[in-house]
Design an enzyme around this catalytic site. Structure first.
Site, PDB file in Angstrom:
ATOM      1  N   ASP A 120     -63.741   9.514  74.930  1.00 54.96           N
ATOM      2  CA  ASP A 120     -62.355   8.426  74.488  1.00 54.96           C
ATOM      3  C   ASP A 120     -60.767   8.726  75.024  1.00 54.96           C
ATOM      4  O   ASP A 120     -60.583   9.746  75.517  1.00 54.96           O
ATOM      5  CB  ASP A 120     -62.349   8.988  72.622  1.00 54.96           C
ATOM      6  CG  ASP A 120     -63.666   8.704  72.148  1.00 54.96           C
ATOM      7  OD1 ASP A 120     -63.973   8.400  72.857  1.00 54.96           O
ATOM      8  OD2 ASP A 120     -63.070   9.483  70.588  1.00 54.96           O
ATOM      9  N   ASP A 121     -59.633   8.059  74.752  1.00 53.10           N
ATOM     10  CA  ASP A 121     -58.246   8.066  75.066  1.00 53.10           C
ATOM     11  C   ASP A 121     -58.305   7.737  76.024  1.00 53.10           C
ATOM     12  O   ASP A 121     -57.194   7.271  76.253  1.00 53.10           O
ATOM     13  CB  ASP A 121     -57.498   9.860  74.535  1.00 53.10           C
ATOM     14  CG  ASP A 121     -58.312   9.475  73.837  1.00 53.10           C
ATOM     15  OD1 ASP A 121     -58.692   9.071  72.885  1.00 53.10           O
ATOM     16  OD2 ASP A 121     -57.852  11.495  73.235  1.00 53.10           O
TER      17      ASP A 121
ATOM     18  N   HIS B  73     -61.322   2.186  70.740  1.00 55.27           N
ATOM     19  CA  HIS B  73     -60.759   3.249  69.735  1.00 55.27           C
ATOM     20  C   HIS B  73     -58.968   2.738  69.485  1.00 55.27           C
ATOM     21  O   HIS B  73     -58.316   3.947  69.530  1.00 55.27           O
ATOM     22  CB  HIS B  73     -59.683   4.152  71.413  1.00 55.27           C
ATOM     23  CG  HIS B  73     -60.355   5.299  70.630  1.00 55.27           C
ATOM     24  ND1 HIS B  73     -60.689   5.738  69.704  1.00 55.27           N
ATOM     25  CD2 HIS B  73     -59.448   6.900  71.128  1.00 55.27           C
ATOM     26  CE1 HIS B  73     -61.066   7.300  69.516  1.00 55.27           C
ATOM     27  NE2 HIS B  73     -60.042   8.011  70.160  1.00 55.27           N
TER      28      HIS B  73
ATOM     29  N   HIS C 121     -54.257   4.414  68.569  1.00 59.67           N
ATOM     30  CA  HIS C 121     -54.632   6.035  68.639  1.00 59.67           C
ATOM     31  C   HIS C 121     -54.108   6.521  67.122  1.00 59.67           C
ATOM     32  O   HIS C 121     -54.027   7.522  66.581  1.00 59.67           O
ATOM     33  CB  HIS C 121     -54.166   7.358  69.539  1.00 59.67           C
ATOM     34  CG  HIS C 121     -55.290   7.806  69.011  1.00 59.67           C
ATOM     35  ND1 HIS C 121     -55.231   9.326  68.436  1.00 59.67           N
ATOM     36  CD2 HIS C 121     -56.491   8.378  70.090  1.00 59.67           C
ATOM     37  CE1 HIS C 121     -56.193  10.512  68.501  1.00 59.67           C
ATOM     38  NE2 HIS C 121     -57.354   9.644  69.748  1.00 59.67           N
TER      39      HIS C 121
ATOM     40  N   TYR D 269     -59.908  10.562  65.198  1.00 59.62           N
ATOM     41  CA  TYR D 269     -60.166  11.148  65.133  1.00 59.62           C
ATOM     42  C   TYR D 269     -61.002  11.149  63.869  1.00 59.62           C
ATOM     43  O   TYR D 269     -60.942  12.554  62.765  1.00 59.62           O
ATOM     44  CB  TYR D 269     -58.198  11.835  63.644  1.00 59.62           C
ATOM     45  CG  TYR D 269     -57.506  11.232  65.117  1.00 59.62           C
ATOM     46  CD1 TYR D 269     -57.028  12.799  65.258  1.00 59.62           C
ATOM     47  CD2 TYR D 269     -56.814  10.314  64.574  1.00 59.62           C
ATOM     48  CE1 TYR D 269     -55.603  12.518  66.635  1.00 59.62           C
ATOM     49  CE2 TYR D 269     -55.338  10.428  65.436  1.00 59.62           C
ATOM     50  CZ  TYR D 269     -55.064  10.968  66.243  1.00 59.62           C
ATOM     51  OH  TYR D 269     -54.272  11.569  66.738  1.00 59.62           O
TER      52      TYR D 269
ATOM     53  N   HIS E 239     -63.369  13.352  76.233  1.00 54.55           N
ATOM     54  CA  HIS E 239     -61.878  12.870  76.304  1.00 54.55           C
ATOM     55  C   HIS E 239     -62.248  12.797  77.829  1.00 54.55           C
ATOM     56  O   HIS E 239     -62.442  13.403  78.575  1.00 54.55           O
ATOM     57  CB  HIS E 239     -60.851  13.175  75.644  1.00 54.55           C
ATOM     58  CG  HIS E 239     -60.962  13.636  74.217  1.00 54.55           C
ATOM     59  ND1 HIS E 239     -61.154  14.327  73.846  1.00 54.55           N
ATOM     60  CD2 HIS E 239     -60.836  12.669  73.068  1.00 54.55           C
ATOM     61  CE1 HIS E 239     -61.629  14.012  72.044  1.00 54.55           C
ATOM     62  NE2 HIS E 239     -61.443  12.690  71.689  1.00 54.55           N
TER      63      HIS E 239
HETATM   64 ZN   LIG Z   1     -59.095   9.346  70.435  1.00 57.82          ZN
END
Ligand SMILES: [Zn+2]
Length: 304
Positions: A118-119, A165, A169, A206, A267
């Protein structure tokens, strides 16, 4: 036991380097949006100007653009809540981060133990790509995708699956319906303009998802992807990590030994978490699946 969500919340107060969480940190602290080198940004497409009246990508708080196909009457009226504040709604709201509730169409596991990232995209993603020899899953932020289109394209060129995603965020259960729609629509437009595809898979930042959020994401044709194994790798880039790298490897080794199935949350927003991911990859090997393969599903709603 302290809930992971509240640990995450406190850890974020010290966050400085993870791309996705950094965005959240700046939002919480009123800081300045990360703006990449505009020359290297995904060009803002004419069709999006025609539709939105805008000429450049938004900052951290994207504007709500109404969409014909979203039926607001289909969205249940559960209360908004901040991360870690878990008494706002009855259990039937099916919150994943509060109650570990998984809906019938959520994907939270896999028949092979598989890493997910992710991210990104971030500069650290490039190193991870060098080590991946199987089809992996990346959940990207819209704002990072338009700021790093070259890296986004390298993920695509590697044959990997890319899901949404959100735009920047956001913790979705704390937002209004319109603000949630804005986070989703701009992430989809970022992926459309950068990667020429429309995502099928969506991971809430989250793990913040309940039936109000689901009622919106489903109307975009998105399916939520959660996880059943958390490395807590993001803690490594905080000032007060509560997991060591060795503890993460021990966890993964145990998961492999006792079950050897599931989805692992990791991540690619920072060098440190990518280094951990590469070592986890060494531990697990290439016999892993992308999320679409886990459920014999499609990769994207549409590819152009
Ligand atoms: Zn994230």
């Amino acid at each position: 036991m302290v809930k992971p969500s509240s640990l995450l919340l406190s850890a974020l107060l010290f966050e400085t380097t993870v791309y996705g969480s950094n965005v959240e940190f700046r939002k919480k602290t009123g800081g300045v949006a990360f703006i990449g080198d505009e020359l290297n940004q995904t060009p803002f497409p004419q069709w999006l100007t025609d539709f939105t009246g805008m000429t450049q990508w938004p900052g951290l708080v994207p504007p709500y653009i109404p969409l014909d196909f979203i039926d607001m009457d289909k969205i249940p009226q559960y209360n908004r809540y901040q991360q870690g504040v878990c008494d706002a709604n009855p259990r039937e709201a099916c919150s994943f981060d509060c109650d570990q509730c998984v809906a019938h169409d959520d994907v939270s596991t896999c028949r092979k133990l598989s890493q997910t990232f992710d991210d990104g995209p971030s500069p650290a993603t490039l190193k991870l790509l060098q080590y991946l020899h199987h089809k992996a899953t990346f959940f990207t932020l819209g704002i990072n995708s338009v700021n790093h289109p070259d890296i986004y394209h390298q993920i695509q060129d590697g044959g990997h699956l890319i899901g949404s995603h959100t735009w920047s965020h956001a913790y979705l259960p704390s937002l209004s319906n319109e603000e949630i729609i804005a986070q989703i629509e701009w992430s989809i437009w970022a992926m459309n303009a950068t990667g020429n595809h429309i995502p099928k898979w969506f991971r809430p930042p989250y793990g913040g998802i309940d039936n109000r959020v689901r009622a919106i994401t489903r109307q975009f044709g998105l399916q939520a992807v959660l996880w059943d194994h958390d490395t807590f790798d993001w803690s490594l880039v905080t000032n007060d990590p509560f997991k060591t790298e060795q503890e993460i490897y021990n966890d993964v080794a145990l998961w492999k030994l006792i079950e050897n199935r599931g989805l692992i949350l990791e991540h690619d927003g920072a060098r440190k978490t990518v280094d951990v991911a590469i070592n986890v990859l060494d531990l697990l090997g290439d016999d892993q699946l992308a999320v679409s393969q886990c459920v014999n599903g499609i990769d994207y709603i549409q590819e152009f």
